[in-house]
Design a protein around this motif. Structure first.
Motif, PDB file in Angstrom:
ATOM      1  N   LEU A 180      -9.781  -3.817   7.437  1.00 10.70           N
ATOM      2  CA  LEU A 180      -8.558  -3.901   6.807  1.00 10.70           C
ATOM      3  C   LEU A 180      -8.453  -2.268   6.190  1.00 10.70           C
ATOM      4  N   VAL A 181      -9.541  -1.648   5.958  1.00  6.83           N
ATOM      5  CA  VAL A 181      -9.652  -0.394   5.339  1.00  6.83           C
ATOM      6  C   VAL A 181      -8.810   0.431   6.023  1.00  6.83           C
TER       7      VAL A 181
ATOM      8  N   SER B 138      -9.544   0.297  -8.833  1.00 10.50           N
ATOM      9  CA  SER B 138      -8.427  -0.669  -8.871  1.00 10.50           C
ATOM     10  C   SER B 138      -7.830  -0.136  -7.798  1.00 10.50           C
TER      11      SER B 138
ATOM     12  N   TYR C 191       0.754  -1.351  -0.041  1.00  9.97           N
ATOM     13  CA  TYR C 191      -0.046   0.001  -0.002  1.00  9.97           C
ATOM     14  C   TYR C 191       0.683   1.355   0.037  1.00  9.97           C
TER      15      TYR C 191
ATOM     16  N   TYR D  71     -16.098  -0.248  -8.377  1.00 13.73           N
ATOM     17  CA  TYR D  71     -15.062  -1.014  -7.795  1.00 13.73           C
ATOM     18  C   TYR D  71     -13.817  -0.340  -8.313  1.00 13.73           C
TER      19      TYR D  71
ATOM     20  N   THR E   8     -18.937  -0.463  -2.426  1.00 16.72           N
ATOM     21  CA  THR E   8     -19.234  -1.869  -3.232  1.00 16.72           C
ATOM     22  C   THR E   8     -20.320  -2.690  -3.106  1.00 16.72           C
TER      23      THR E   8
ATOM     24  N   TYR F  71      -6.824   7.099  -0.884  1.00 16.51           N
ATOM     25  CA  TYR F  71      -6.197   6.941   0.488  1.00 16.51           C
ATOM     26  C   TYR F  71      -5.175   8.339   0.915  1.00 16.51           C
TER      27      TYR F  71
HETATM   28  C1  GDG Z   1     -14.096  -9.383   6.672  1.00 15.44           C
HETATM   29  C2  GDG Z   1     -14.332  -8.879   8.097  1.00 15.44           C
HETATM   30  C3  GDG Z   1     -11.952  -8.221   8.489  1.00 15.44           C
HETATM   31  C4  GDG Z   1     -13.246  -2.324  -0.855  1.00 15.44           C
HETATM   32  N1  GDG Z   1     -13.813  -1.577  -1.779  1.00 15.44           N
HETATM   33  C5  GDG Z   1     -12.757  -1.396  -2.899  1.00 15.44           C
HETATM   34  C6  GDG Z   1     -11.850  -2.511  -2.417  1.00 15.44           C
HETATM   35  N2  GDG Z   1     -12.424  -2.773  -1.045  1.00 15.44           N
HETATM   36  C7  GDG Z   1     -11.464  -3.690  -0.292  1.00 15.44           C
HETATM   37  C8  GDG Z   1     -10.756  -2.920   0.929  1.00 15.44           C
HETATM   38  C9  GDG Z   1     -10.451  -4.093   1.854  1.00 15.44           C
HETATM   39  C10 GDG Z   1     -11.758  -4.952   1.811  1.00 15.44           C
HETATM   40  O1  GDG Z   1     -12.479  -4.615   0.442  1.00 15.44           O
HETATM   41  C11 GDG Z   1     -12.411  -5.052   2.876  1.00 15.44           C
HETATM   42  O2  GDG Z   1     -11.902  -5.294   3.856  1.00 15.44           O
HETATM   43  P1  GDG Z   1     -12.663  -5.236   5.456  1.00 15.44           P
HETATM   44  O3  GDG Z   1     -11.613  -5.728   6.350  1.00 15.44           O
HETATM   45  O4  GDG Z   1     -12.697  -3.598   5.763  1.00 15.44           O
HETATM   46  O5  GDG Z   1     -14.087  -5.847   5.631  1.00 15.44           O
HETATM   47  P2  GDG Z   1     -14.841  -7.224   5.150  1.00 15.44           P
HETATM   48  O6  GDG Z   1     -14.719  -7.306   3.683  1.00 15.44           O
HETATM   49  O7  GDG Z   1     -16.275  -6.956   5.858  1.00 15.44           O
HETATM   50  O8  GDG Z   1     -13.853  -8.443   5.633  1.00 15.44           O
HETATM   51  C12 GDG Z   1     -13.422  -7.872   8.310  1.00 15.44           C
HETATM   52  C13 GDG Z   1     -11.654  -8.924   7.172  1.00 15.44           C
HETATM   53  O9  GDG Z   1     -12.670  -9.950   6.935  1.00 15.44           O
HETATM   54  C14 GDG Z   1     -10.247  -9.769   7.345  1.00 15.44           C
HETATM   55  O10 GDG Z   1     -10.356 -10.712   8.266  1.00 15.44           O
HETATM   56  O11 GDG Z   1     -11.045  -7.497   8.580  1.00 15.44           O
HETATM   57  O12 GDG Z   1     -13.517  -7.443   9.888  1.00 15.44           O
HETATM   58  O13 GDG Z   1     -15.364  -8.427   8.344  1.00 15.44           O
HETATM   59  O14 GDG Z   1      -9.278  -4.612   1.670  1.00 15.44           O
HETATM   60  O15 GDG Z   1      -9.643  -2.366   0.184  1.00 15.44           O
HETATM   61  N3  GDG Z   1     -10.725  -2.914  -2.905  1.00 15.44           N
HETATM   62  C15 GDG Z   1     -10.547  -2.347  -4.267  1.00 15.44           C
HETATM   63  N4  GDG Z   1     -11.602  -1.373  -4.835  1.00 15.44           N
HETATM   64  C16 GDG Z   1     -12.534  -1.129  -4.063  1.00 15.44           C
HETATM   65  O16 GDG Z   1     -13.454  -0.454  -4.589  1.00 15.44           O
HETATM   66  N5  GDG Z   1      -9.659  -2.474  -4.731  1.00 15.44           N
END
Ligand code: GDG
Length: 591
Positions: free
Chosen positions: A455-456, A430, A319, A428, A387, A438
């Motif tokens: 993770l965001v 890239s 990142y 969505y 998304t 960010y």
């Molecule tokens: C589950 C748990 C835990 C989103 N929009 C775009 C994009 N994203 C990517 C983000 C991030 C991922 O999606 C979302 O990850 P999170 O951790 O925020 O949430 P969940 O999807 O609910 O994940 C969570 C995770 O598992 C890991 O254990 O942290 O608590 O719920 O990576 O960047 N990526 C791109 N374009 C987008 O428009 N490229």
């Protein structure tokens, strides 16, 4: 209204070669010294690391994993292998993961020459596999086996869109009012778990480590345990929260799920409170199981499960590098596309469109901030990317409609011809575009009501290479445990409180912003994805050694018993007066 200092050039050269799609995969071979798994590794996950699809417009229209969902974080590989189906000459493309767990595990599997078992959801997936549904991956340099599980539409509807995401997801996040129990969903969940367990049995040896991912497989571990040698290690990571025991009592088949999870030698959660809640549920609902609170183990019959908390990290370096690599022209075209005024103060939200993520609460706080700060009108823009995911589930559809209507309402209330306070997109982006946002965002609001980790928040920190971004972070996220002390903590349900923190963020001195962000960056880099995987594999090694020791003790005990028995038999053979009903166990206990 300005909070941004003079920003550094956005064209700092990258010192590491990254994939063009910014997916974080290293192509310079530096991944080879990453975490290593003990013994042969079998990963089980719902999503697969590579998906084969026919390269036609029809292939995306028919997929239930459209390229626009965050659930389906993928980037398309440039390789175009030929179809093995002689009757179908359409070219096949391969999608690869662009981030998170799948991208992180892929190099580990490559190094371990292991096996990955996952749902084959690409329309060409089974046209490239062998008679066992296996294909060697990565496509350009095959080094491990991907076994695909074919699931019927009914199975997907019931196992994935049913029990996994209509019951377990809302329940684990405490949304009991959204739990929807439909007949057959649990039976399909059990059946699919069994299919995966069977597939594991075909690959597992006494030496294997089986590592399951997430809540789609709560029953599979015990099923695997029943099918593989005793010395095979079975581990699982639960990526979402574990609910309180009061909430868990609403879980259909709750005891069966707990018993299923106790098939694991190791069960991982992101943070302590989820691990403790799991132990509490076992203590309350499986009274026959023995919970050792200090060691965090559960013993049930001969099986011991160690429960650990290891917070998952991200590939922070990628990142960082992606954020540095974004050119000024890339950033300009992104801002032009969404009509974001370049000179404005930018707030940012990035989420899957999911009811746990607190998007309406965030918008309400932005609205309050705009009410209180007329001087910000025209100068502050809040960019929200959301998304769509799991759109087949009504609760998600309703949520999406509500979020869109809130954006429209707030924009109508405050917007002018030249300016909208909220820029909203469901595109969505890239990975490069995401990193550009960010890096440029003056502040990020991460406001889930509950989140396993999030993770965001970490991605924002890793991409804030100028060191002056500000993170507003919900106390309901797992990430708050490690980042809470230097982020601005928010309770998403307290609209005024979040608005006040927004004001505070914008009034912090540059020195304080840098101080906070530098500490956050250190934490995110120290606890990155590599750290997390190393921690997992260290625990796996440890429980494996403990299991082997226990097995050795059991073998030694039973050898001693056998020896004792045979001596007794010899004694009795030589003693014509011995009692033929002699019970060796009586002698053992009396010795
Ligand atoms: C589950 C748990 C835990 C989103 N929009 C775009 C994009 N994203 C990517 C983000 C991030 C991922 O999606 C979302 O990850 P999170 O951790 O925020 O949430 P969940 O999807 O609910 O994940 C969570 C995770 O598992 C890991 O254990 O942290 O608590 O719920 O990576 O960047 N990526 C791109 N374009 C987008 O428009 N490229």
């Amino acid at each position: 209204m300005r909070v941004t200092d003079e920003r550094l050039s956005l064209t700092a050269p990258s010192n590491r070669q990254l994939r063009a799609d910014g997916g974080g995969r290293r192509t310079d071979g530096t991944g080879s010294d990453g975490p290593t798994c003990p013994n042969s590794l079998i990963v089980v996950s719902n999503r697969q690391p590579y998906r084969h699809e026919y390269d036609t417009a029809a292939s995306t229209a028919g997929s239930d994993r459209p390229a626009t969902t965050a659930d389906a974080a993928t980037g398309t590989d440039e390789t175009v292998p030929e179809s093995t189906d002689e009757t179908d000459t359409r070219p096949i493309t391969v999608d690869e993961p662009t981030g998170g767990l799948t991208a992180g595990l892929d190099p580990v599997l490559q190094q371990a020459a292991g096996t990955w078992i996952a749902w084959g959801d690409g329309d060409a997936d089974f046209d490239v596999t062998d008679e066992h549904d296996c294909v060697a991956v990565p496509p350009n340099d095959p080094s491990y086996t991907l076994q695909r599980i074919a699931l019927s539409d009914e199975a997907i509807d019931s196992y994935y869109y049913g029990f996994s995401n209509r019951v377990l997801w809302p329940l684990c996040h405490g949304f009991t009012d959204l739990v929807e129990t439909r007949s057959n969903d649990f039976e399909w969940y059990r059946t699919v778990n069994e299919r995966f367990a069977e597939a594991v049995r075909e690959h597992a040896t006494a030496d294997s480590v089986v590592w399951l991912q997430d809540y789609h497989f709560a029953l599979a571990s015990q099923m695997i345990r029943d099918r593989v040698p005793q010395s095979t290690t079975v581990a699982q990571f639960w990526h979402i929260p574990w609910p309180t025991s009061t909430t868990f009592q609403h879980c259909p088949a709750g005891r069966t799920l707990l018993e299923g999870l106790l098939g694991n030698d190791l069960l991982g959660f992101h943070v302590d409170r989820y691990a403790e809640r799991f132990l509490d549920c076992v203590h309350r609902y499986l009274p026959a199981a023995d919970v050792d609170w200090d060691r965090r183990t559960v013993t049930s019959g001969e099986q011991t499960t160690r429960v650990v908390a290891t917070p998952m990290g991200i590939d922070a370096e990628s990142y960082d590098q992606d954020a540095r690599s974004v050119s000024a022209s890339q950033r300009s075209s992104l801002f032009d596309r969404y009509d974001i005024a370049r000179e404005n103060v930018i707030g940012l939200g990035v989420d899957r469109l999911d009811y746990t993520k607190g998007i309406p609460e965030r918008l309400a706080a932005v609205e309050r901030f705009l009410e209180w700060n007329p001087s910000s009108h025209g100068e502050f823009t809040f960019v929200q990317t959301a998304t769509p995911s799991r759109t087949d589930i009504p609760a998600y559809e309703r949520y999406g409609e509500f979020v869109r209507s809130e954006v429209e309402r707030i924009n109508q209330r405050f917007g002018t011809q030249a300016w909208n306070p909220i820029v909203y997109t469901e595109d969505y982006l890239s990975a490069a575009e995401l990193c550009a946002l960010y890096r440029r965002a003056d502040l990020m609001i991460v406001s889930p009501l509950v989140d396993g980790m999030n993770l965001v928040a970490q991605e924002y920190v890793a991409s804030s290479v100028d060191g002056d971004g500000m993170l507003l972070l919900s106390q309901g996220t797992g990430a708050h445990e490690t980042l809470g002390s230097h982020a601005l903590t928010i309770d998403p349900t307290d609209t005024d409180g979040v608005a006040r923190q927004l004001e505070r963020a914008l009034s912090l001195s540059p020195a304080e912003r840098h101080l906070r962000m530098n500490t956050l960056r250190k934490r995110v880099f120290d606890g990155n994805l590599e750290w997390w995987m190393t921690a997992q594999f260290d625990w796996i090694r440890r429980v494996r050694n403990e299991t082997l020791r226990d097995d050795a003790t059991r073998v030694a005990d039973s050898d001693a018993e056998r020896e004792f028995d045979s001596n007794s038999e010899a004694d009795s053979d030589s003693d014509p007066d011995s009692d033929s009903d002699f019970d060796p166990y009586e002698r053992t206990s009396s010795v």
